[in-house]
Design a protein around this motif. Sequence first.
Motif, PDB file in Angstrom:
ATOM      1  N   THR A   6       0.822  -1.204   0.000  1.00 49.48           N
ATOM      2  CA  THR A   6       0.000   0.000   0.000  1.00 49.48           C
ATOM      3  C   THR A   6       0.854   1.251   0.000  1.00 49.48           C
ATOM      4  O   THR A   6       0.395   2.318  -0.395  1.00 49.48           O
ATOM      5  N   GLY A   7       2.097   1.116   0.518  1.00 46.52           N
ATOM      6  CA  GLY A   7       2.965   2.276   0.616  1.00 46.52           C
ATOM      7  C   GLY A   7       2.583   3.202   1.755  1.00 46.52           C
ATOM      8  O   GLY A   7       3.097   4.310   1.844  1.00 46.52           O
ATOM      9  N   ILE A   8       1.681   2.788   2.645  1.00 55.79           N
ATOM     10  CA  ILE A   8       1.277   3.661   3.756  1.00 55.79           C
ATOM     11  C   ILE A   8       1.689   3.098   5.114  1.00 55.79           C
ATOM     12  O   ILE A   8       1.139   3.451   6.129  1.00 55.79           O
ATOM     13  N   GLY A   9       2.665   2.201   5.116  1.00 55.27           N
ATOM     14  CA  GLY A   9       3.177   1.691   6.388  1.00 55.27           C
ATOM     15  C   GLY A   9       2.342   0.558   6.934  1.00 55.27           C
ATOM     16  O   GLY A   9       1.217   0.327   6.481  1.00 55.27           O
ATOM     17  N   PRO A  10       2.899  -0.134   7.931  1.00 50.47           N
ATOM     18  CA  PRO A  10       2.231  -1.329   8.453  1.00 50.47           C
ATOM     19  C   PRO A  10       0.946  -1.009   9.204  1.00 50.47           C
ATOM     20  O   PRO A  10       0.830   0.041   9.834  1.00 50.47           O
ATOM     21  N   ALA A  11      -0.005  -1.955   9.134  1.00 47.64           N
ATOM     22  CA  ALA A  11      -1.290  -1.799   9.817  1.00 47.64           C
ATOM     23  C   ALA A  11      -1.271  -2.495  11.173  1.00 47.64           C
ATOM     24  O   ALA A  11      -2.293  -2.968  11.651  1.00 47.64           O
ATOM     25  N   PHE A  12      -0.093  -2.587  11.787  1.00 50.69           N
ATOM     26  CA  PHE A  12       0.036  -3.293  13.071  1.00 50.69           C
ATOM     27  C   PHE A  12       1.214  -2.697  13.825  1.00 50.69           C
ATOM     28  O   PHE A  12       2.067  -2.028  13.240  1.00 50.69           O
ATOM     29  N   ASP A  13       1.278  -2.984  15.137  1.00 47.64           N
ATOM     30  CA  ASP A  13       2.426  -2.510  15.908  1.00 47.64           C
ATOM     31  C   ASP A  13       3.389  -3.673  16.185  1.00 47.64           C
ATOM     32  O   ASP A  13       3.125  -4.813  15.821  1.00 47.64           O
ATOM     33  N   GLY A  14       4.502  -3.324  16.835  1.00 46.68           N
ATOM     34  CA  GLY A  14       5.547  -4.315  17.068  1.00 46.68           C
ATOM     35  C   GLY A  14       5.089  -5.469  17.944  1.00 46.68           C
ATOM     36  O   GLY A  14       5.509  -6.606  17.764  1.00 46.68           O
ATOM     37  N   ARG A  15       4.218  -5.165  18.903  1.00 51.86           N
ATOM     38  CA  ARG A  15       3.707  -6.209  19.802  1.00 51.86           C
ATOM     39  C   ARG A  15       2.945  -7.263  19.007  1.00 51.86           C
ATOM     40  O   ARG A  15       3.116  -8.470  19.204  1.00 51.86           O
ATOM     41  N   HIS A  16       2.091  -6.811  18.088  1.00 50.17           N
ATOM     42  CA  HIS A  16       1.296  -7.722  17.255  1.00 50.17           C
ATOM     43  C   HIS A  16       2.211  -8.570  16.368  1.00 50.17           C
ATOM     44  O   HIS A  16       2.006  -9.778  16.223  1.00 50.17           O
ATOM     45  N   PHE A  17       3.219  -7.931  15.792  1.00 54.59           N
ATOM     46  CA  PHE A  17       4.202  -8.638  14.951  1.00 54.59           C
ATOM     47  C   PHE A  17       4.834  -9.782  15.742  1.00 54.59           C
ATOM     48  O   PHE A  17       4.881 -10.935  15.298  1.00 54.59           O
ATOM     49  N   ARG A  18       5.288  -9.474  16.967  1.00 56.27           N
ATOM     50  CA  ARG A  18       5.917 -10.497  17.810  1.00 56.27           C
ATOM     51  C   ARG A  18       4.927 -11.574  18.221  1.00 56.27           C
ATOM     52  O   ARG A  18       5.259 -12.763  18.218  1.00 56.27           O
ATOM     53  N   ASP A  19       3.704 -11.169  18.586  1.00 60.29           N
ATOM     54  CA  ASP A  19       2.713 -12.135  19.067  1.00 60.29           C
ATOM     55  C   ASP A  19       2.326 -13.132  17.977  1.00 60.29           C
ATOM     56  O   ASP A  19       2.166 -14.322  18.233  1.00 60.29           O
ATOM     57  N   VAL A  20       2.140 -12.629  16.750  1.00 60.40           N
ATOM     58  CA  VAL A  20       1.761 -13.538  15.652  1.00 60.40           C
ATOM     59  C   VAL A  20       2.916 -14.476  15.333  1.00 60.40           C
ATOM     60  O   VAL A  20       2.746 -15.701  15.246  1.00 60.40           O
ATOM     61  N   LEU A  21       4.123 -13.910  15.198  1.00 58.45           N
ATOM     62  CA  LEU A  21       5.260 -14.757  14.826  1.00 58.45           C
ATOM     63  C   LEU A  21       5.714 -15.663  15.969  1.00 58.45           C
ATOM     64  O   LEU A  21       6.410 -16.654  15.748  1.00 58.45           O
ATOM     65  N   GLY A  22       5.269 -15.361  17.201  1.00 57.47           N
ATOM     66  CA  GLY A  22       5.558 -16.237  18.339  1.00 57.47           C
ATOM     67  C   GLY A  22       4.841 -17.568  18.253  1.00 57.47           C
ATOM     68  O   GLY A  22       5.142 -18.501  19.009  1.00 57.47           O
ATOM     69  N   ASN A  23       3.889 -17.677  17.320  1.00 58.28           N
ATOM     70  CA  ASN A  23       3.201 -18.953  17.104  1.00 58.28           C
ATOM     71  C   ASN A  23       4.040 -19.919  16.276  1.00 58.28           C
ATOM     72  O   ASN A  23       3.635 -21.065  16.063  1.00 58.28           O
ATOM     73  N   LEU A  24       5.149 -19.426  15.772  1.00 59.02           N
ATOM     74  CA  LEU A  24       6.067 -20.279  15.011  1.00 59.02           C
ATOM     75  C   LEU A  24       7.120 -20.811  15.985  1.00 59.02           C
ATOM     76  O   LEU A  24       7.926 -20.031  16.502  1.00 59.02           O
ATOM     77  N   PRO A  25       7.120 -22.123  16.292  1.00 53.30           N
ATOM     78  CA  PRO A  25       8.137 -22.624  17.218  1.00 53.30           C
ATOM     79  C   PRO A  25       9.527 -22.525  16.620  1.00 53.30           C
ATOM     80  O   PRO A  25       9.708 -22.747  15.421  1.00 53.30           O
ATOM     81  N   THR A  26      10.503 -22.176  17.429  1.00 51.02           N
ATOM     82  CA  THR A  26      11.878 -22.082  16.931  1.00 51.02           C
ATOM     83  C   THR A  26      12.807 -22.886  17.831  1.00 51.02           C
ATOM     84  O   THR A  26      12.572 -23.031  19.035  1.00 51.02           O
ATOM     85  N   ALA A  27      13.881 -23.370  17.230  1.00 54.47           N
ATOM     86  CA  ALA A  27      14.937 -24.004  18.013  1.00 54.47           C
ATOM     87  C   ALA A  27      15.719 -22.906  18.724  1.00 54.47           C
ATOM     88  O   ALA A  27      15.693 -21.749  18.309  1.00 54.47           O
ATOM     89  N   VAL A  28      16.369 -23.270  19.796  1.00 53.46           N
ATOM     90  CA  VAL A  28      17.157 -22.302  20.556  1.00 53.46           C
ATOM     91  C   VAL A  28      18.639 -22.667  20.386  1.00 53.46           C
ATOM     92  O   VAL A  28      19.067 -23.754  20.757  1.00 53.46           O
ATOM     93  N   VAL A  29      19.364 -21.731  19.778  1.00 53.88           N
ATOM     94  CA  VAL A  29      20.759 -21.984  19.407  1.00 53.88           C
ATOM     95  C   VAL A  29      21.648 -20.913  20.034  1.00 53.88           C
ATOM     96  O   VAL A  29      21.307 -19.726  19.997  1.00 53.88           O
TER      97      VAL A  29
END
Length: 180
Positions: A6-29
């Motif tokens: 859209t060129g008008i910037g994200p429709a979410f804040d950093g907390r939402h970005f982290r919360d959604v991507l926190g549903n992706l399990p990751t290995a700890v290295v």
Amino acid sequence: MGPTMTGIGPAFDGRHFRDVLGNLPTAVVAVTTAGPDDGPAGMVVGTFTSVSLDPPLVSFLADRSSQTLPRIRAAGRYCANVLAADQEAVCRRMAVRDPGKFDTVPWTPSPLGNPVLEGIVAWVDCMIEKVVELGDHYLVVGRVHDLRVESPKTPLLFFRGGYGDYFSATSLVLDRLVGW
Ligand SMILES: Cc1cc2nc3c(=O)[nH]c(=O)nc-3n(C[C@H](O)[C@H](O)[C@H](O)COP(=O)(O)O)c2cc1C
């Protein structure tokens, strides 16, 4: 249409970005290094991944504020230590900004001279191939020099802000644990 289109910037804040991507399990290295004139350095990442088989490449992403990243870049090499499910305390020790973080973590040198932490599942020893600036992180690509499974333990996982040992097989799995 996504926010970047859209060129008008994200429709979410950093907390939402982290919360959604926190549903992706990751290995700890724990990525570690050690220069010729200074002691060991390292940090915890959830972004380690394999990149290419031929040539053998792996990578992780380091925040631009990381104090370990300049040490890794200066040494030109790092070792990715896959932490085991029983190593949450080691993870918490390595995920802080503290020059003394290695004081209580036993290790031995990898073939390239990087710290291999005691009790891990596996390690991947690399020379830095390329560092790419991406947003507020750097992608650190390593060319694999050597790698090994150290233990049949299951890896520590990070999921929805917590640690665990969540893996349970839902289909037949061949026993493909190599090197053990
Ligand atoms: C589970 C987990 C995953 C993390 N993943 C990353 C990552 O991928 N990249 C990163 O830069 N920091 C990551 N961190 C944060 C660093 O470990 C933390 O900022 C650490 O203090 C950096 O240390 P340094 O400044 O000595 O490099 C992660 C932390 C945890 C607990």
